[in-house]
Each structure stands twice: as structure tokens, then as C-alpha cells.
Design an enzyme around this catalytic site. Structure first.
Site, PDB file in Angstrom:
ATOM      1  CG  PHE A   1      -1.952  -1.254   1.259  1.00 39.40           C
ATOM      2  CD1 PHE A   1      -3.265  -1.072   0.400  1.00 39.40           C
ATOM      3  CD2 PHE A   1      -1.792  -2.338   1.733  1.00 39.40           C
ATOM      4  CE1 PHE A   1      -4.046  -1.847   0.412  1.00 39.40           C
ATOM      5  CE2 PHE A   1      -2.869  -3.229   2.056  1.00 39.40           C
ATOM      6  CZ  PHE A   1      -3.805  -2.956   1.091  1.00 39.40           C
ATOM      7  CG  HIS A   2       4.745   1.426   0.316  1.00 40.75           C
ATOM      8  ND1 HIS A   2       4.331   0.353   1.246  1.00 40.75           N
ATOM      9  CD2 HIS A   2       5.732   1.078  -0.575  1.00 40.75           C
ATOM     10  CE1 HIS A   2       5.567  -0.520   1.088  1.00 40.75           C
ATOM     11  NE2 HIS A   2       6.132  -0.237  -0.200  1.00 40.75           N
ATOM     12  CB  ALA A   3       4.337   4.404  -4.877  1.00 42.30           C
TER      13      ALA A   3
END
Ligand code: T46
Length: 137
Positions: free
Chosen positions: A48-50
């Protein structure tokens, strides 16, 4: 979106198998960090991130898991189920990992040391970051 894969060479003989990942030869970026995820709960998604700069290759060296990649305009879902199959995850790419088998070991080869400032953890911020072409506000 078309994911980029690496197929690492398998060296096998009567003793078993061995696969090699050599920076500059098998992957383009220098490996400055290695981490691995194991004992993952099959009911929970991770990620749930970049990342702003980080490049990585993900390999499920035992068991299997799935990875969802989102570049801000399209998504794809990939199954990692072979110790010789690497998934390239570049910067500015939202990722979620899920469906880990109980025996899954997800090995990650990373281009940079761990830096919290490199994470984009909010999806709307990620979309804005992509729209700006990866430039800071
Ligand atoms: C990514 C996906 C594929 C560290 O202290 N050093 C590290 O190098 C890493 C990767 C994590 N940590 C700590 C930070 C957290 O307290 O380990 C804990 C779990 O990390 P996180 O919640 O970020 O794990 P995932 O599975 O959501 O994401 C990880 C990577 O962080 C990320 O860069 O691309 O795996």
C-alpha cells in the site's frame, strides 16, 4: 500495464538447484539492500505504497504470492511462484502484495538503503506525484 520480468538462470545438477542474480549482468541497478518477507498472513495485504526513487526486484524463492502493481493509470496482478522469476518494481509504482502461501518467502533486492522519506503512503498523493512526472511539489 505490462510488468517487467527477469528470468534468472537456473544451475542444476544431481545435488539440486542454484540461481544467481548479479548486479550489472542480470539486473541493471546496484543492490544496496536485501530483505525478505516470510510467515505472511494469507488474509492480509501488504505494501500500500509507492516509492519516489527506489527500484526493486521481487522474487518468491519459496511458495507463492501475488503482487498488484498500479502505475497511476492502469493496474496488473502478477503471480510470483518460482525462485527464478523476478518482478521489476520501479519507482512511482503503487504495490500491494497478497495471497501469500504459508511457506512463501518473498525476497526483495533493492537499489537503495531503507529511507522512510522515499515512501508515498497515500494513494491520492501518489496519483498527484505521477501527474507531476515524479517531481516534488
Ligand atoms: C516494498 C514492499 C515490497 C525496515 O526497518 N527496513 C527495511 O528495509 C524494510 C523494508 C522495512 N523495515 C521495517 C519498517 C516496518 O516497521 O519493517 C517493518 C515492515 O515494513 P513495511 O510495512 O514497509 O513492509 P511492506 O511489506 O508493507 O513493504 C515492504 C517494503 O517496505 C517496501 O519498500 O516495496 O515490501
Amino acid at each position: 500495464m505490462k510488468p517487467k520480468f527477469y528470468h534468472f538462470v537456473e544451475h542444476g545438477d544431481s545435488r539440486g538447484k542454484l540461481a544467481v542474480v548479479e548486479p550489472g549482468k542480470d539486473i541493471e541497478f546496484p543492490i544496496r539492500r536485501i530483505y525478505y518477507i516470510y510467515g505472511a498472513d494469507s488474509n492480509q495485504r501488504r505494501g500500500f505504497h509507492a516509492h519516489k526513487r527506489l527500484e526493486q526486484v521481487l522474487l518468491c524463492v519459496h511458495g507463492s504470492c501475488k503482487v498488484m502493481l498500479d502505475d497511476g493509470s492502469s493496474r496488473c496482478d502478477v503471480t510470483l511462484d518460482s525462485p527464478t522469476l523476478g518482478l521489476y518494481v520501479g519507482n512511482a509504482m503503487w504495490r500491494e502484495m497478497y495471497d501469500f502461501t504459508p511457506d512463501a518467502v518473498l525476497l526483495v533486492l533493492a537499489s537503495e538503503p531503507y529511507t522512510e522519506a522515499d515512501y508515498i503512503r497515500n494513494y491520492d498523493e501518489f496519483l498527484k506525484y505521477v501527474k507531476r512526472g515524479g517531481q516534488p511539489e
